[in-house]
Write a protein that holds these residues in place. Structure first.
Motif, mmCIF file in Angstrom:
data_model
loop_
_atom_site.group_PDB
_atom_site.id
_atom_site.type_symbol
_atom_site.label_atom_id
_atom_site.label_comp_id
_atom_site.label_asym_id
_atom_site.label_seq_id
_atom_site.Cartn_x
_atom_site.Cartn_y
_atom_site.Cartn_z
ATOM 1 N N GLU A 1 0.825 -1.202 0.000
ATOM 2 C CA GLU A 1 0.000 0.000 0.000
ATOM 3 C C GLU A 1 0.864 1.258 0.000
ATOM 4 O O GLU A 1 0.581 2.232 -0.704
ATOM 5 N N GLY A 2 1.943 1.245 0.784
ATOM 6 C CA GLY A 2 2.859 2.385 0.809
ATOM 7 C C GLY A 2 3.512 2.629 -0.532
ATOM 8 O O GLY A 2 3.702 3.774 -0.949
ATOM 9 N N LEU A 3 3.846 1.555 -1.242
ATOM 10 C CA LEU A 3 4.436 1.676 -2.582
ATOM 11 C C LEU A 3 3.416 2.220 -3.582
ATOM 12 O O LEU A 3 3.734 3.072 -4.416
ATOM 13 N N ILE A 4 2.195 1.727 -3.502
ATOM 14 C CA ILE A 4 1.153 2.173 -4.430
ATOM 15 C C ILE A 4 0.789 3.632 -4.178
ATOM 16 O O ILE A 4 0.518 4.392 -5.108
ATOM 17 N N GLN A 5 0.790 4.039 -2.919
ATOM 18 C CA GLN A 5 0.477 5.425 -2.588
ATOM 19 C C GLN A 5 1.639 6.368 -2.898
ATOM 20 O O GLN A 5 1.467 7.585 -2.884
ATOM 21 N N MET B 1 6.592 5.500 -0.254
ATOM 22 C CA MET B 1 7.968 5.031 -0.249
ATOM 23 C C MET B 1 8.256 4.348 -1.571
ATOM 24 O O MET B 1 7.340 4.016 -2.335
ATOM 25 N N ILE B 2 9.536 4.148 -1.832
ATOM 26 C CA ILE B 2 9.947 3.550 -3.115
ATOM 27 C C ILE B 2 10.793 2.310 -2.881
ATOM 28 O O ILE B 2 11.457 1.840 -3.804
ATOM 29 N N ALA B 3 10.761 1.780 -1.656
ATOM 30 C CA ALA B 3 11.657 0.678 -1.311
ATOM 31 C C ALA B 3 10.906 -0.486 -0.692
ATOM 32 O O ALA B 3 9.807 -0.332 -0.156
ATOM 33 N N ALA B 4 11.531 -1.659 -0.772
ATOM 34 C CA ALA B 4 11.013 -2.863 -0.118
ATOM 35 C C ALA B 4 12.177 -3.588 0.533
ATOM 36 O O ALA B 4 13.309 -3.554 0.029
ATOM 37 N N ILE B 5 11.896 -4.229 1.654
ATOM 38 C CA ILE B 5 12.912 -5.065 2.301
ATOM 39 C C ILE B 5 12.824 -6.459 1.691
ATOM 40 O O ILE B 5 11.762 -7.096 1.724
ATOM 41 N N VAL B 6 13.901 -6.915 1.108
ATOM 42 C CA VAL B 6 13.922 -8.215 0.433
ATOM 43 C C VAL B 6 14.986 -9.098 1.081
ATOM 44 O O VAL B 6 15.801 -8.655 1.892
ATOM 45 N N TRP B 7 14.981 -10.387 0.728
ATOM 46 C CA TRP B 7 15.810 -11.384 1.399
ATOM 47 C C TRP B 7 17.083 -11.730 0.624
ATOM 48 O O TRP B 7 17.894 -12.523 1.080
ATOM 49 N N ARG B 8 17.233 -11.119 -0.554
ATOM 50 C CA ARG B 8 18.436 -11.370 -1.353
ATOM 51 C C ARG B 8 18.675 -10.170 -2.264
ATOM 52 O O ARG B 8 17.851 -9.259 -2.337
ATOM 53 N N THR B 9 19.784 -10.185 -2.947
ATOM 54 C CA THR B 9 20.042 -9.124 -3.912
ATOM 55 C C THR B 9 19.131 -9.301 -5.122
ATOM 56 O O THR B 9 18.778 -10.422 -5.488
ATOM 57 N N ALA C 1 -1.818 1.292 7.145
ATOM 58 C CA ALA C 1 -1.398 -0.085 7.413
ATOM 59 C C ALA C 1 -2.569 -0.919 7.936
ATOM 60 O O ALA C 1 -2.786 -2.059 7.497
ATOM 61 N N GLN C 2 -3.320 -0.332 8.857
ATOM 62 C CA GLN C 2 -4.470 -1.046 9.416
ATOM 63 C C GLN C 2 -5.501 -1.356 8.335
ATOM 64 O O GLN C 2 -6.051 -2.470 8.274
ATOM 65 N N LYS C 3 -5.756 -0.390 7.461
ATOM 66 C CA LYS C 3 -6.733 -0.588 6.384
ATOM 67 C C LYS C 3 -6.270 -1.676 5.416
ATOM 68 O O LYS C 3 -7.060 -2.528 4.990
ATOM 69 N N ALA C 4 -4.971 -1.668 5.066
ATOM 70 C CA ALA C 4 -4.436 -2.661 4.129
ATOM 71 C C ALA C 4 -4.547 -4.066 4.699
ATOM 72 O O ALA C 4 -4.903 -5.017 3.989
#
Length: 485
Positions: free
Chosen positions: A18-22, A25-33, A65-68
């Motif tokens: 939701e934060g990305l769509i709005q 923010m432009i980032a995500a926490i991922v588990w690898r490169t 966040a709660q709504k999503a």
């Protein structure tokens, strides 16, 4: 525009999606490169980890966040966007607080993630909206989810333009502090109001644009007052004097005039007109204006109309009358005696068509009419019917100023898109303006003053990065300044 084929989705917490769509923010926490250019649909899932969501996300983002999370379904999931990875970085414990300030995550949540891994991988995602949501069955596990069918989409609907995305990415890469944290808090306070209050919704949208969370203004609904504003000239050219008087009063209120006087014979209340023996309109602030209305179909305006204004003005305002700007709103031509009386008593004769143009401009460009700049037009010669031309010249001047400002905003936008830059130095911009199809030439300092005006938080069409001197100031695009003729 390019065609894109998407056959997999990346699972992210629903609030993050939701934060990305709005555009928050432009980032995500991922588990690898991630390799630049990797493309995935955004699959919203539950928040992982041991922290409840209200300890995972910063306070200004909690309502979203709660709504999503509340929208998550146990049987199906709705995918609304896809993203292309534009790069990534590793973050350690020393940078988590700075990362938090530029995203929706709390520092504590980032610290908990870091306890489970040696580094946090932050991927920069350029997000694009799907033409319509894709509904699919819930996939219970896995970082990647295969789509039931491949999506053939285009990159024509980015959440953020390339220039704004680049600017936001640069701030996050260099961990520069947010420019307006206080506005982020104000925006979060507006979330609940914006669902029921149209003005709060508009302010919410404007703040998002100013913060760089959004680029496109929501489809602005026309000012509902335009319905009666568009009737001013028609009613003024009729025999309906009572309705015309009400419209004139509403017009002065719309322009920003006011009157605290409760006496019906010297009022500005559209629902309590002066009636027999009362003034047709009277304004107290920001300066005194008194007037007489004369709606006419075809006949000329006799001497009785200006004479009536003199008589009633002295009667109800006494010594205050001499301090007032005097206006006759009339559609018909004044006869010879009326002209002499109007000119000799410094009365401005203004046509309904001109009043309508003035109020329409105010409704379509709310900040365009400055009553203190209009005042000299009404105080100075010529008076009588020629005064109408003074007001029309003022309207033309306002429109020319708007054209210049709209041109400068578009110039900044085009320059950044053409050069793939995040901001433009004033010296460069001044040179570009000189060679553009500009509405009028501007001096160096004059153009800089306009840029400062356009980058004010109260206008928010451009952003400004202050330089060592005037020429080194840098500007970036925030939102368009459309003109409505």
């Amino acid at each position: 525009m390019s065609l894109v084929n998407i056959d997999r989705a990346i699972r992210l917490p629903a609030p993050d999606v939701e934060g990305l769509i709005q555009g928050r923010m432009i980032a995500a926490i991922v588990w690898r490169t991630f390799e630049p250019g990797e493309q995935y649909a955004l699959y919203p899932g539950n928040v992982s980890g041991n922290l409840p969501y209200d300890q995972y996300y910063r306070s200004h983002f909690l309502p979203a966040a709660q709504k999503a999370l509340a929208q998550l379904d146990s049987d199906k999931v709705s995918i609304k966007a896809w993203a292309r990875c534009e790069g990534w970085q590793m973050r350690d414990s020393e940078s988590l607080e700075a990362v938090s300030r530029l995203t929706v995550w709390k520092t504590e949540a980032l610290q908990q993630i870091l306890q489970q891994r040696p580094f946090i991988f932050v991927a920069y995602l350029r997000v694009y909206l799907l033409p319509q949501p894709l509904e699919m069955p819930v996939h219970p596990s896995g970082n990647f989810v295969s789509l039931p069918k491949s999506l053939n989409v285009t990159d024509s609907t980015p959440v953020l333009s390339e220039s704004i995305f680049a600017k936001r990415r640069q701030k996050l890469e260099k961990l520069e502090p947010p420019e307006h944290p206080e506005l982020e808090e104000l925006q979060s306070a507006l979330v609940h109001l914006s669902t029921t209050n149209p003005k709060a919704k508009q302010l919410d949208a404007e703040i998002k644009i100013f913060l760089g969370w959004s680029e496109n203004s929501p489809t602005a609904k026309p000012d509902p007052d335009l319905a009666w504003i568009s009737a001013i000239a028609q009613i003024g050219n009729s025999s309906d004097g009572n309705t015309f008087e009400k419209l004139v009063r509403k017009s002065f209120i719309k322009l920003g005039f006011a009157n605290s006087n409760n006496k019906p014979e010297a009022s500005l209340d559209p629902e309590s007109t002066g009636g027999a023996g009362g003034l047709d309109f009277y304004c107290e602030t920001p300066y005194q204006v008194v007037g007489e209305c004369k709606a006419t179909k075809s006949e000329t305006v006799a001497d009785g109309t200006p004479a009536q204004l003199i008589k009633l003005g002295h009667k109800h305002l006494q010594e205050q009358y001499n301090c007032c700007i005097k206006i006759i709103m009339a559609a018909g031509q004044l006869n010879g005696h009326a002209k002499k009386t109007a000119i000799g008593n410094h009365m401005n004769v203004i046509r309904p068509e001109t009043l309508q143009k003035l109020v329409e401009l105010k409704a379509k460009q709310p900040g365009s009419i400055d009553l203190m700049q209009l005042k000299p037009c009404l105080e100075q010669q010529p008076f009588g019917e020629e005064a109408d031309a003074k007001v029309n010249r003022y309207i033309d001047e306002v429109r020319e100023k708007l054209k210049v400002r709209s041109h400068i905003v578009q110039l900044v936008k085009d320059f950044l898109e053409r050069t793939k830059s995040t901001s433009v130095e004033f010296n460069q911009l001044h040179g570009a303006y000189a060679f553009s199809m500009s509405p009028q030439p501007l001096k160096y300092e004059e153009m800089h003053e306009i840029l400062i005006e356009l980058s004010s938080p109260l206008t928010g069409f451009l952003g400004r990065i202050k330089g060592e001197d005037l020429g080194r100031d840098r500007f970036y695009f925030l939102r368009d300044l459309p003109l409505d003729d």
